[in-house]
Design a protein around this motif. Structure first.
Motif, mmCIF file in Angstrom:
data_model
loop_
_atom_site.group_PDB
_atom_site.id
_atom_site.type_symbol
_atom_site.label_atom_id
_atom_site.label_comp_id
_atom_site.label_asym_id
_atom_site.label_seq_id
_atom_site.Cartn_x
_atom_site.Cartn_y
_atom_site.Cartn_z
ATOM 1 N N GLY A 1 15.367 10.473 22.293
ATOM 2 C CA GLY A 1 14.124 9.919 22.833
ATOM 3 C C GLY A 1 13.692 8.589 22.268
ATOM 4 O O GLY A 1 12.715 8.018 22.723
ATOM 5 N N GLY A 2 14.372 8.083 21.274
ATOM 6 C CA GLY A 2 13.994 6.795 20.690
ATOM 7 C C GLY A 2 13.344 6.944 19.329
ATOM 8 O O GLY A 2 12.730 6.013 18.824
ATOM 9 N N CYS A 3 13.488 8.114 18.710
ATOM 10 C CA CYS A 3 12.930 8.338 17.376
ATOM 11 C C CYS A 3 13.753 7.564 16.334
ATOM 12 O O CYS A 3 14.792 6.987 16.646
ATOM 13 N N ASP A 4 13.275 7.595 15.100
ATOM 14 C CA ASP A 4 13.974 6.874 14.028
ATOM 15 C C ASP A 4 15.417 7.361 13.852
ATOM 16 O O ASP A 4 16.325 6.561 13.654
ATOM 17 N N LYS A 5 15.621 8.677 13.932
ATOM 18 C CA LYS A 5 16.970 9.218 13.738
ATOM 19 C C LYS A 5 17.907 8.754 14.853
ATOM 20 O O LYS A 5 19.066 8.432 14.604
ATOM 21 N N CYS A 6 17.398 8.725 16.076
ATOM 22 C CA CYS A 6 18.210 8.269 17.204
ATOM 23 C C CYS A 6 18.579 6.794 17.040
ATOM 24 O O CYS A 6 19.719 6.396 17.291
ATOM 25 N N ASN A 7 17.616 6.010 16.595
ATOM 26 C CA ASN A 7 17.863 4.583 16.388
ATOM 27 C C ASN A 7 18.844 4.358 15.239
ATOM 28 O O ASN A 7 19.669 3.441 15.295
ATOM 29 N N GLN A 8 18.790 5.201 14.203
ATOM 30 C CA GLN A 8 19.735 5.092 13.089
ATOM 31 C C GLN A 8 21.153 5.410 13.552
ATOM 32 O O GLN A 8 22.116 4.743 13.154
ATOM 33 N N LEU A 9 21.294 6.430 14.411
ATOM 34 C CA LEU A 9 22.612 6.768 14.932
ATOM 35 C C LEU A 9 23.147 5.635 15.805
ATOM 36 O O LEU A 9 24.324 5.290 15.722
ATOM 37 N N ALA B 1 22.438 2.447 15.503
ATOM 38 C CA ALA B 1 22.830 1.357 14.602
ATOM 39 C C ALA B 1 24.172 1.665 13.929
ATOM 40 O O ALA B 1 25.025 0.776 13.798
ATOM 41 N N ALA B 2 24.390 2.915 13.526
ATOM 42 C CA ALA B 2 25.664 3.299 12.906
ATOM 43 C C ALA B 2 26.807 3.164 13.903
ATOM 44 O O ALA B 2 27.901 2.706 13.550
ATOM 45 N N ALA B 3 26.563 3.544 15.154
ATOM 46 C CA ALA B 3 27.599 3.438 16.185
ATOM 47 C C ALA B 3 27.938 1.982 16.467
ATOM 48 O O ALA B 3 29.115 1.620 16.593
ATOM 49 N N VAL B 4 26.929 1.136 16.549
ATOM 50 C CA VAL B 4 27.163 -0.295 16.790
ATOM 51 C C VAL B 4 27.959 -0.889 15.634
ATOM 52 O O VAL B 4 28.921 -1.629 15.839
ATOM 53 N N ALA B 5 27.590 -0.545 14.401
ATOM 54 C CA ALA B 5 28.295 -1.063 13.224
ATOM 55 C C ALA B 5 29.743 -0.566 13.200
ATOM 56 O O ALA B 5 30.662 -1.334 12.885
ATOM 57 N N ALA B 6 29.965 0.704 13.546
ATOM 58 C CA ALA B 6 31.318 1.261 13.551
ATOM 59 C C ALA B 6 32.183 0.585 14.601
ATOM 60 O O ALA B 6 33.332 0.227 14.337
ATOM 61 N N LEU B 7 31.648 0.407 15.802
ATOM 62 C CA LEU B 7 32.402 -0.262 16.867
ATOM 63 C C LEU B 7 32.759 -1.687 16.458
ATOM 64 O O LEU B 7 33.875 -2.151 16.678
ATOM 65 N N SER B 8 31.803 -2.364 15.853
ATOM 66 C CA SER B 8 32.028 -3.741 15.415
ATOM 67 C C SER B 8 33.104 -3.805 14.336
ATOM 68 O O SER B 8 34.006 -4.642 14.399
ATOM 69 N N GLU B 9 33.015 -2.934 13.356
ATOM 70 C CA GLU B 9 33.981 -2.957 12.258
ATOM 71 C C GLU B 9 35.393 -2.612 12.732
ATOM 72 O O GLU B 9 36.371 -3.134 12.215
ATOM 73 N N LEU B 10 35.487 -1.729 13.727
ATOM 74 C CA LEU B 10 36.797 -1.361 14.261
ATOM 75 C C LEU B 10 37.309 -2.375 15.282
ATOM 76 O O LEU B 10 38.443 -2.266 15.742
ATOM 77 N N GLY B 11 36.470 -3.339 15.645
ATOM 78 C CA GLY B 11 36.881 -4.354 16.612
ATOM 79 C C GLY B 11 36.998 -3.828 18.026
ATOM 80 O O GLY B 11 37.731 -4.383 18.834
ATOM 81 N N LEU C 1 25.821 12.064 20.032
ATOM 82 C CA LEU C 1 26.758 10.981 20.285
ATOM 83 C C LEU C 1 27.755 11.437 21.334
ATOM 84 O O LEU C 1 28.323 12.528 21.221
ATOM 85 N N VAL C 2 27.942 10.607 22.361
ATOM 86 C CA VAL C 2 28.847 10.921 23.463
ATOM 87 C C VAL C 2 29.901 9.829 23.555
ATOM 88 O O VAL C 2 29.569 8.643 23.579
ATOM 89 N N LEU D 1 24.740 10.450 11.986
ATOM 90 C CA LEU D 1 26.037 10.172 11.375
ATOM 91 C C LEU D 1 25.999 8.836 10.655
ATOM 92 O O LEU D 1 25.337 7.898 11.101
ATOM 93 N N LYS D 2 26.739 8.744 9.567
ATOM 94 C CA LYS D 2 26.902 7.469 8.880
ATOM 95 C C LYS D 2 27.956 6.665 9.619
ATOM 96 O O LYS D 2 28.760 7.207 10.394
ATOM 97 N N LYS D 3 27.980 5.370 9.361
ATOM 98 C CA LYS D 3 28.944 4.484 10.016
ATOM 99 C C LYS D 3 30.369 4.993 9.833
ATOM 100 O O LYS D 3 31.158 5.014 10.780
ATOM 101 N N GLU D 4 30.708 5.433 8.637
ATOM 102 C CA GLU D 4 32.060 5.904 8.351
ATOM 103 C C GLU D 4 32.401 7.148 9.175
ATOM 104 O O GLU D 4 33.532 7.322 9.622
#
Length: 98
Positions: A27-35, A37-47, A72-73, A85-88
């Motif tokens: 729904g846009g809560c802090d936990k959802c936004n943290q997930l 951000a972790a997904a964006v960082a993971a995708l970026s790091e993996l190229g 996460l889907v 989830l953490k970025k790792e």
């Protein structure tokens, strides 16, 4: 002579290195936004050049069978529900499912 009746060789289709898309359900809560951000960082790091979408509509979220957010889907497969989830961790899931 004209090649009639010859079977054409199938051309191999390139394999996808990443899911077609990644979605964060919540729904846009802090936990959802943290997930997200972790997904964006993971995708970026993996190229990976995979799009990411944050689904906030609970009617749509329910169609995935998700009762606890964030979730996460990858493609059409729900791979995590109810925790941030953490970025790792996201990176490991992306690598397993690519």
């Amino acid at each position: 002579m004209f090649g009639f009746g010859k079977k054409k060789e199938a051309t191999p289709t390139p394999q996808q290195d990443a899911p077609a898309y990644v979605k964060v359900l919540g729904g846009g809560c802090d936990k959802c936004n943290q997930l997200e951000a972790a997904a964006v960082a993971a995708l970026s790091e993996l190229g990976m050049d995979t799009g990411i979408e944050h689904v906030r509509d609970f009617a749509v979220i329910a169609t995935y069978g998700v009762m606890t957010t964030p979730a996460l889907v990858l493609g059409d497969k729900v791979v995590s529900t109810g925790k941030v989830l953490k970025k790792e961790e996201v990176m490991a899931i992306l690598q397993e499912n690519s």
